[in-house]
Scaffold this active site. Structure first.
Site, short mmCIF file in Angstrom:
data_model
loop_
_atom_site.label_atom_id
_atom_site.label_comp_id
_atom_site.label_asym_id
_atom_site.label_seq_id
_atom_site.Cartn_x
_atom_site.Cartn_y
_atom_site.Cartn_z
N ASN A 7 1.07 -1.11 -0.17
CA ASN A 7 0.05 -0.15 -0.11
C ASN A 7 1.07 1.00 -0.56
O ASN A 7 1.61 2.01 0.78
CB ASN A 7 -0.21 -0.16 1.31
N ARG A 91 -2.41 -1.90 -3.37
CA ARG A 91 -3.54 -0.91 -3.00
C ARG A 91 -3.68 0.72 -3.95
O ARG A 91 -3.03 0.84 -3.71
CB ARG A 91 -3.80 -1.31 -1.98
N HIS A 180 -13.01 3.93 -0.30
CA HIS A 180 -12.89 2.42 1.18
C HIS A 180 -13.74 1.26 0.36
O HIS A 180 -13.71 0.59 1.39
CB HIS A 180 -13.61 3.59 2.36
N ARG A 241 -11.37 16.56 7.25
CA ARG A 241 -11.86 17.28 7.13
C ARG A 241 -13.10 17.63 6.32
O ARG A 241 -14.01 17.21 7.53
CB ARG A 241 -12.20 15.98 5.46
N GLU A 384 -8.02 -5.07 5.35
CA GLU A 384 -8.10 -4.88 3.93
C GLU A 384 -6.87 -5.31 3.24
O GLU A 384 -6.91 -5.50 2.43
CB GLU A 384 -7.78 -2.87 3.80
#
Ligand code: AMP
Length: 402
Positions: A7, A91, A180, A241, A384
């Site tokens: 990743n 990823r 996601h 965010r 993940e």
């Protein structure tokens, strides 16, 4: 068979090496501060002490090289040579409109990934460099790209289009992509197993609540809507965010704050959300502590965050025509009973009831609703890397390397 999962972030490379048949993680780790002073690799071989190697890492290529070096070295190695790795799962953040599932990387795929750079300028370039480094260093291994966006490619047009001139979609691909996806897909699959039903028969909303946060409405194992949008800035309030806001605020903030457009975007991405409201931190542990000590703006930030999640859950139900299960995952979803309680309280009107004691358990796969709850509520730690390894292994079986 050994599968390496990589990743590559903007300044990090996370890795995990799996022995698939034995379902073991042979090693995992992280190269960090790539391109900056103080770069290093934190390596965790199975059953042994963590090892930290300070090492100059000017770029991602060098980081992948150093990771392979440690994994095959005499002292901290877990394999004899890189040739033992049969496949690498990468990823990849953005697959644009091109990829609705994982793919074996070839020249055409790399070309399309490069075309997606304008959609994810911070993320796709390191993803591509990571793939190219592995192609060079492990020429016999199958390289597989697993996308964060692919799972959401099943959303209908009515869910993924924005009400801006249609030409903006046709000519510039302005649409909701969602992110996601690897995590949403993974926990949805696990939830069906926990509930003893077929994924095809399940209507579930998965809540990935971490530094970045998004929800996904899934029916029959397919994503039908999600809260993140064209970029991961949209949707829920997040650590730093802003989530959904009136787009006119951008021009207004630019004028009033005397900021250029990119400065405003920086504020909305990095200085807003729970950090912006609390003024304390983007880390929920800090904000929860401050709120318990009576800090009003921290309490407000937690309340706003959980309200934004409850509202979004309710707004997604029409996408899947009802709700059988609600799943919490990622750092906050797995570990914060307080946030789960706040979210579910606002959904009591629809018969959701939490078992207060079970809800106190952190970081474990568990059902936390009462037997009488109209919707089953589950906590499922996301994984993940395991999902990427599984996808990669699946591609190997379908495309055996001769
Ligand atoms: P992630 O992006 O999935 O790694 O999640 C990071 C977020 O999870 C941070 O905001 C952490 O504060 C939050 N988190 C991790 N552990 C806990 C905890 N025990 N209680 C509350 N929040 C937590």
């Amino acid at each position: 068979m050994k599968v390496l999962v990589l990743n590559c972030g903007s300044s990090t490379v996370k890795y995990k090496l799996f022995n698939m048949e034995e379902e073991r993680v042979l090693a995992s780790g992280l190269a960090e501060r790539i391109g900056s002073p103080g770069s290093r690799i934190i390596h965790r071989p199975e059953g042994r002490e963590e090892y930290i190697l300070p090492k100059g890492l000017p770029g991602h290529h060098e980081a992948v090289e150093a990771i392979l070096y440690i994994m095959t070295g005499p002292e901290y190695g877990v394999i004899k040579n890189a040739g033992e790795i049969e496949a690498v799962g990468h990823r990849v953040v953005h697959g644009g409109n091109y990829f609705s599932r994982s793919v074996v990387v070839n020249d055409k795929v790399l070309e399309l990934l490069a075309e997606c750079i304008s959609l994810a300028p911070l993320h796709n370039p390191p993803n591509i460099i990571g793939i190219q480094a592995c192609q060079k260093m492990m020429p016999d291994a199958l390289q597989v790209a697993v996308f964060d966006t692919a799972f959401h490619q099943t959303m209908p047009e009515s869910a993924f289009l924005y009400a801006v001139p249609y030409e903006m979609y046709e000519h510039h691909l302005v649409r909701k992509y969602g992110f996601h996806g690897i995590s949403h897909q993974y926990v949805a699959g696990v939830s069906a197993g926990m509930l003893g039903v077929r994924l095809e028969d399940l209507r579930v909303i998965t809540c990935h609540l971490g530094n970045g946060a998004s929800l996904c409405a899934i029916r029959g194992g397919k994503s039908l809507d999600t809260t993140m949008g064209f970029t991961p800035l949209a949707g829920l309030i997040m650590g730093t965010r802003c989530g959904d806001i009136d787009p006119a605020i951008i021009q207004y903030m630019s004028e009033k704050g005397n900021m250029g457009l990119s400065e405003v975007m920086e504020v909305l991405n990095k200085k807003s959300g729970v950090l912006g409201i609390s003024g304390i931190s983007s880390d929920f542990r800090d904000v929860e502590k401050a709120s318990q000590n009576g800090h009003h703006r921290s309490e407000l930030a937690l309340d706003m965050f959980s309200y934004s999640v409850s509202k979004a859950i309710a707004s997604l139900i029409p996408a899947i025509g009802g709700l059988d299960a609600l799943v919490f995952t990622a750092g906050i979803g797995e570990n914060s009973p307080d946030i789960r309680r706040r979210i579910c309280r606002r959904l009591e009107y629809m018969g959701i009831r939490l078992d207060e004691e079970k809800n106190l358990i952190r970081g474990e796969k568990i059902g936390i609703s009462t037997p009488g709850s109209t919707v089953r509520v589950l906590v499922i730690p996301t994984d993940e890397e395991r999902m990427i390894a599984g996808e990669t292994w699946g591609m190997c079986t379908a495309n055996p390397v001769s």
